[in-house]
Design an enzyme around this catalytic site. Structure first.
Site, mmCIF file in Angstrom:
data_model
loop_
_atom_site.group_PDB
_atom_site.id
_atom_site.type_symbol
_atom_site.label_atom_id
_atom_site.label_comp_id
_atom_site.label_asym_id
_atom_site.label_seq_id
_atom_site.Cartn_x
_atom_site.Cartn_y
_atom_site.Cartn_z
ATOM 1 N N ARG A 77 27.518 -57.776 -78.784
ATOM 2 C CA ARG A 77 27.903 -56.950 -77.657
ATOM 3 C C ARG A 77 29.393 -56.621 -77.784
ATOM 4 N NH1 ARG A 77 26.804 -53.185 -73.886
ATOM 5 N NH2 ARG A 77 28.302 -53.331 -72.186
ATOM 6 N N SER A 80 35.007 -54.065 -73.804
ATOM 7 C CA SER A 80 36.418 -53.693 -73.719
ATOM 8 C C SER A 80 37.037 -54.379 -72.514
ATOM 9 C CB SER A 80 36.569 -52.183 -73.578
ATOM 10 O OG SER A 80 36.077 -51.550 -74.738
ATOM 11 N N GLU A 81 38.173 -54.978 -72.741
ATOM 12 C CA GLU A 81 38.841 -55.725 -71.678
ATOM 13 C C GLU A 81 38.990 -54.898 -70.408
ATOM 14 O OE1 GLU A 81 43.048 -56.397 -72.288
ATOM 15 O OE2 GLU A 81 42.928 -58.250 -71.132
ATOM 16 N N GLN A 98 28.534 -56.577 -66.554
ATOM 17 C CA GLN A 98 28.131 -56.309 -67.943
ATOM 18 C C GLN A 98 28.545 -57.459 -68.867
ATOM 19 O OE1 GLN A 98 27.921 -52.656 -69.764
ATOM 20 N NE2 GLN A 98 27.926 -51.392 -67.931
ATOM 21 N N GLU A 120 42.224 -52.200 -72.606
ATOM 22 C CA GLU A 120 42.100 -51.994 -71.170
ATOM 23 C C GLU A 120 42.083 -50.500 -70.847
ATOM 24 O OE1 GLU A 120 42.468 -54.723 -68.674
ATOM 25 O OE2 GLU A 120 41.884 -53.186 -67.242
ATOM 26 N N GLY A 121 41.199 -50.135 -69.913
ATOM 27 C CA GLY A 121 41.167 -48.749 -69.448
ATOM 28 C C GLY A 121 40.965 -47.759 -70.578
ATOM 29 N N ARG A 122 40.030 -48.082 -71.462
ATOM 30 C CA ARG A 122 39.740 -47.230 -72.616
ATOM 31 C C ARG A 122 40.963 -47.021 -73.489
ATOM 32 N NH1 ARG A 122 35.222 -43.982 -72.409
ATOM 33 N NH2 ARG A 122 33.830 -44.511 -70.714
ATOM 34 N N ASP A 154 36.615 -42.981 -78.934
ATOM 35 C CA ASP A 154 36.125 -44.338 -79.111
ATOM 36 C C ASP A 154 36.427 -44.942 -80.474
ATOM 37 O OD1 ASP A 154 35.112 -44.836 -76.611
ATOM 38 O OD2 ASP A 154 33.254 -43.756 -77.033
ATOM 39 N N ARG A 156 38.925 -46.014 -82.179
ATOM 40 C CA ARG A 156 39.780 -47.168 -82.340
ATOM 41 C C ARG A 156 39.033 -48.460 -81.995
ATOM 42 N NH1 ARG A 156 45.459 -47.530 -79.440
ATOM 43 N NH2 ARG A 156 45.884 -49.595 -80.283
ATOM 44 N N THR A 177 23.418 -52.538 -76.414
ATOM 45 C CA THR A 177 24.032 -51.388 -75.765
ATOM 46 C C THR A 177 22.954 -50.462 -75.221
ATOM 47 O OG1 THR A 177 25.569 -49.540 -76.038
ATOM 48 C CG2 THR A 177 24.171 -50.047 -77.916
#
Ligand SMILES: [Zn+2]
Ligand SMILES: [Zn+2]
Length: 252
Positions: A77, A80-81, A98, A120-122, A154, A156, A177
């Protein structure tokens, strides 16, 4: 004598302590394993493996269950923070649900892992994400606020994740996912994805609105506080109990 997980991690760590490669993706991301330890949690007994990005110093972790090194078909899985969701329990997103769902599921499996990515935050960072929240409070719609959120491409994310999987010598993965695009993007970086595992959250008083189709308005989910939920994990929500039609409407 069998090699314990801890010994396997030690071997990985000692083998390539100064790892440096050409990197993956647009930003030439390269990470290396710097530490590991056992991590008993309320969701099961894991190991935690710390990675350092030797370009920008960002730290990421793999939370692993069972014998994953060199293994095939490892359930994985990507998370992202989200400080506000994961740690504080914010209801502006469903990140914590999630994350807990993935740790619970993998904690009961023979093997698997959550890659906890510090984006964080994409990728725009905590303060910018809160700026975007503030714009929403001021009445901006999701599209405008999303713009403010920066909607990082996405690449990165998946480059870091792909490198972490390579560092752990994982042969192939089963990706947890609801977003098939994540599979394509991981595949682009040379990761062999053999299967998709649907990611399903337990219903609770906070995500119950997902089960009420009338809350879905052209793909935007409005919660009990009248706030729109942004798909911060790039994964549309599936809550146990949703009908096929509801799941279909959600994924559009
Ligand atoms: Zn590298
Ligand atoms: Zn979140």
């Amino acid at each position: 004598m069998t090699t314990t997980m801890h010994e396997k991690f030690e071997m990985l760590l000692e083998k390539d302590p100064k790892h440096e490669c050409d990197g993956l993706g647009r930003d030439k991301i390269c990470v290396r394993i710097v530490a590991m330890a056992e991590l008993p949690t309320r969701f099961g007994d894991f190991h935690i493996v710390a990675f350092e990005n030797n370009r920008d110093g960002k730290e990421h972790v793999a939370i692993t269950k069972g014998d994953v090194i060199g293994a095939s078909d490892v359930p994985v899985r990507l998370h992202s923070e989200c400080l506000t969701g994961d740690a504080i329990g914010s209801l502006r997103c469903d990140c914590r649900d999630q994350l807990e769902a993935s740790l619970k599921a993998i904690g009961q499996m023979e093997r698997g892992m959550v890659l906890y990515l510090r984006q964080e935050g994409r990728g725009i960072g905590l303060a910018n994400k809160i700026r975007a929240y503030s714009l929403q409070d001021d009445g901006l719609d999701t599209v405008e606020a999303n713009h403010a959120l920066g909607f990082r491409d996405d690449e990165r994310d998946y480059a870091v994740a792909a490198h972490m999987l390579m560092s752990l010598k994982v042969e192939s993965v089963q990706l947890m996912t609801n977003n098939p695009k994540k599979i394509d993007q991981l595949t682009q970086y040379g990761i062999n994805v053999t299967k998709r595992i649907p990611h399903i959250m337990e219903p609770n008083e906070h995500n119950r609105f997902y089960l009420e189709t009338k809350a879905a308005k052209s793909g935007h989910m409005i919660d009990f506080h009248g706030k729109e939920h942004l798909p911060e994990q790039s994964d549309f929500p599936i809550v146990a109990g949703m009908s096929e039609a509801q799941i279909g409407a959600m994924s559009e």
